[in-house]
Motif scaffolding. Sequence first.
Motif, PDB file in Angstrom:
ATOM      1  N   VAL A   1      -8.099   2.261 -36.631  1.00 12.40           N
ATOM      2  CA  VAL A   1      -7.264   3.468 -36.580  1.00 12.40           C
ATOM      3  C   VAL A   1      -6.978   3.921 -35.152  1.00 12.40           C
ATOM      4  O   VAL A   1      -6.268   4.892 -34.943  1.00 12.40           O
ATOM      5  CB  VAL A   1      -7.925   4.615 -37.362  1.00 12.40           C
ATOM      6  N   GLY A   2      -7.502   3.238 -34.167  1.00 11.16           N
ATOM      7  CA  GLY A   2      -7.224   3.606 -32.787  1.00 11.16           C
ATOM      8  C   GLY A   2      -8.494   3.868 -32.010  1.00 11.16           C
ATOM      9  O   GLY A   2      -9.600   3.820 -32.538  1.00 11.16           O
ATOM     10  N   GLY A   3      -8.344   4.174 -30.727  1.00  9.94           N
ATOM     11  CA  GLY A   3      -9.513   4.396 -29.890  1.00  9.94           C
ATOM     12  C   GLY A   3     -10.235   3.092 -29.653  1.00  9.94           C
ATOM     13  O   GLY A   3      -9.644   2.029 -29.610  1.00  9.94           O
ATOM     14  N   SER A   4     -11.527   3.160 -29.501  1.00 10.49           N
ATOM     15  CA  SER A   4     -12.307   1.952 -29.238  1.00 10.49           C
ATOM     16  C   SER A   4     -13.298   1.679 -30.360  1.00 10.49           C
ATOM     17  O   SER A   4     -14.360   1.148 -30.136  1.00 10.49           O
ATOM     18  CB  SER A   4     -13.043   2.086 -27.901  1.00 10.49           C
ATOM     19  N   GLY A   5     -12.939   2.078 -31.586  1.00  8.78           N
ATOM     20  CA  GLY A   5     -13.797   1.789 -32.729  1.00  8.78           C
ATOM     21  C   GLY A   5     -13.639   0.353 -33.188  1.00  8.78           C
ATOM     22  O   GLY A   5     -12.913  -0.448 -32.598  1.00  8.78           O
TER      23      GLY A   5
ATOM     24  N   THR B   1     -11.972  -6.615 -36.106  1.00  7.32           N
ATOM     25  CA  THR B   1     -11.163  -6.192 -34.962  1.00  7.32           C
ATOM     26  C   THR B   1     -11.882  -5.105 -34.179  1.00  7.32           C
ATOM     27  O   THR B   1     -12.705  -4.363 -34.725  1.00  7.32           O
ATOM     28  CB  THR B   1      -9.774  -5.688 -35.419  1.00  7.32           C
ATOM     29  N   GLY B   2     -11.566  -5.067 -32.905  1.00  3.00           N
ATOM     30  CA  GLY B   2     -12.102  -4.018 -32.046  1.00  3.00           C
ATOM     31  C   GLY B   2     -10.974  -3.339 -31.288  1.00  3.00           C
ATOM     32  O   GLY B   2     -11.194  -2.743 -30.246  1.00  3.00           O
ATOM     33  N   SER B   3      -9.749  -3.459 -31.802  1.00  2.00           N
ATOM     34  CA  SER B   3      -8.582  -2.844 -31.176  1.00  2.00           C
ATOM     35  C   SER B   3      -7.717  -2.232 -32.262  1.00  2.00           C
ATOM     36  O   SER B   3      -8.132  -2.118 -33.415  1.00  2.00           O
ATOM     37  CB  SER B   3      -7.794  -3.906 -30.400  1.00  2.00           C
ATOM     38  N   ASP B   4      -6.506  -1.847 -31.905  1.00  2.00           N
ATOM     39  CA  ASP B   4      -5.598  -1.281 -32.895  1.00  2.00           C
ATOM     40  C   ASP B   4      -4.914  -2.357 -33.735  1.00  2.00           C
ATOM     41  O   ASP B   4      -4.129  -2.046 -34.626  1.00  2.00           O
ATOM     42  CB  ASP B   4      -4.510  -0.439 -32.209  1.00  2.00           C
TER      43      ASP B   4
END
Length: 322
Positions: free
Chosen positions: A129-133, A298-301
């Motif tokens: 969903v965004g950020g660095s999650g 994934t670790g990005s958008d």
Amino acid sequence: MAINFPNSPSAGSTYTYQGVTYTWIDTSGGSGADGFWKVNPPGTLGPATGAEVDTGTDNAKYVTPLAMEGSSYVKESVTDALAIGKVGRIIQRRYSAGSSGTWTKPATLIFAKIILTGGGGGGGSVLDVGGSGYAVGAGGGGSGTTLVTVMADNMPATLSYSVGTGGAGGSGTIAENGSSGGQSTLIGSGADVRANGGSGGAGDAGRTELVARTANGGTGGSGTGTWANSTITNVVGNAGGFGMSFGSIQGTSQNQTGGAISGFGGGSYWGGAARSVPEGSSGFNGNSIGGGGSGAATGSDDGRAGGTGGGGTIIIEEYLAY
């Protein structure tokens, strides 16, 4: 041990020892001085019929190949059929995922070995969903398998078959669960056997804060079946692995470190699990018959798709007479 026959027997005298009766045959002209004891047969000697072989109560008649041919002993088991040399050739028929049709029993069939495997479940997809999650998808479950051994006399003239396909992995444009694999079936008069596909792995939309999280793997499919006078073995597929993300939040600046790994695909009767993938990767397709696809990570958008489950199969081995 010697038999203690009576002394001074006369012509026609009988003596029974341990269930066997003997008659004195006089060769001395009536004096009884010379002769021999002759074994009396327990009944009228002659060849037994197939029905008498099956009954098993006559202790006088002898068994011939013709009697065995007409008895159920020839049809008793796969081992017996092979041992007496009745099988002249073996034909293996393989039906691939997505196919359907009708199998017809050959005229010279002795027995058949059958394997049904459904389709593996698809892996879950991810969309951060965004950020660095991070976001992680779980693996699809492996398909069930049904094994059947059946003599020709217990098989119908025709069987309808349908082979399950592998479940699709979740789409890379949304966080989506993988689809369940298709069921494989073999159905005819008195026979109904099925191999259920594995279920799909869970997808994941991720989150901006970094915490440990999991996505549940798909359950393994099962085998089911009813078929009179046959041997049926049902094998349950392995469940897909769960996906996991991990990390830490450092101080008030929310500096975040961590990683993610997806769930592996569940194995089937045929083995082979699709392996897990690290962040930034789509899932692998099931690499065995009926194996589950692995989840994405994934670790990005960017979204990533889950792997597609392996397709099913139906195999019919026909053991034919010369």
